[in-house]
Design a protein around this motif. Structure first.
Motif: not given
Length: 300
Positions: A58-64, A87-89, A107-108
């Motif tokens: 799973f990925t999220a946001g600009f970091t993802g 966002v991904s960490r 992210p959740d």
């Protein structure tokens, strides 16, 4: 095809600070920004060894987006599920102070996204290899590894699990092909202090009695132990070399073992490939390349 799953991937910001001081402004001497997470590390080393594979997670946001871009840049197929919120960490790893890092939360991940991943895993076929590696976000059910293995039971898929405590113990009834605790994690499971290779053996055998097929135990500078499914047991000291960066060494060992097994179906070769890959990464700035792994292999 080999598939790796990283539930909480990251951008790893690996820095070196020559004279780090708390409460002061510190400036880096070196910096690396790399895609991180145990499954992604396994994927990277497999690709370095010439083995095509697909990274799931799973990925999220600009970091993802950057994680995906960097994984594809390595040459690994990125098949991540995009999370709309969060966002991904980013994980900060201070290389000059061994073992010091600050890891983000990530992210959740909602139930519908978990189901989407499970649906993708349903597409795996007999002969495929699946690597489940690392921790899971707090938003996910803590039996996710177990549920995945239960779901794939009987499909002829070879599964490797690199996790800790309950995440690992709970999958054993589904007979994972490979598990890779380190000696400290092994000790946590059995409430024991394990310092020598010989002390590993009875506890590795207990994990086999609980359902694991092959138990590969890494011990940093003490080397490694393999309790194999054919009843054999193998021990080896750590290859000699200068520790440069321990991040990803255990993941490299998993990749090396799988690569060695797929190449010759021989436990000794797979064990030595695992040790070589893990040590070569520890001796390198980043995860080891094929030539580095082959060079260490020759010394075992």
């Amino acid at each position: 095809m080999i598939y790796t799953v990283t539930f909480n991937p990251s951008l790893d910001y690996i820095v070196s600070v020559e004279d780090f001081q708390l409460g002061m402004t510190n400036r880096t001497d070196s910096e690396l920004l790399l895609p991180g997470g145990k499954g992604i590390n396994v994927s990277t080393v497999l690709k370095n060894l010439g083995i095509e594979n697909t990274a799931l997670g799973f990925t999220a946001g600009f970091t993802g987006n950057e994680i995906r871009r960097k994984v594809e840049e390595i040459g690994v197929k990125a098949d991540f599920i995009q999370i709309r919120e969060g966002v991904s960490r980013i994980n900060l790893k201070l290389k000059s102070i061994d073992g010091t890092e600050i890891n983000g939360q990530g992210p959740d991940i909602g139930k519908e996204k978990v189901e989407e991943l499970l649906s993708r895993l349903d597409g795996l076929r007999e002969g495929d290899v699946l690597v489940l590696a690392g921790s899971i976000p707090a938003s996910m059910p803590d039996d996710i590894y177990k549920n995945i293995m239960k779901r794939l039971t009987g499909k002829g898929i070879m599964i490797a699990v690199d996790a800790t405590r309950d995440l690992l113990v709970n999958v054993l009834e589904y007979h994972p092909f490979l598990i890779k605790p380190n000696n400290h994690e092994l000790g946590e499971i059995f409430d024991a202090e394990i310092k020598t290779r010989e002390e590993v053996i009875p506890y590795a055998r207990k994990l086999q009695e609980m359902g694991a097929c092959n138990v590969l135990v890494s011990m940093a500078g003490e080397g490694a132990v393999l309790a194999a499914s054919d009843g054999s047991c193998h021990m080896a000291p750590a290859p000699k070399g200068n520790l440069v960066n321990a991040v990803g060494a255990g993941d490299s060992m998993v990749a090396g073992f799988l690569a060695g097994w797929m190449e010759k179906k021989d436990y000794v070769h797979a064990f030595h490939m695992g040790i070589a890959a893990g040590s070569a990464s520890a001796f390198s700035e980043y995860l080891a390349k094929r030539e580095e792994i082959e060079a260490v292999y020759q010394t075992i």
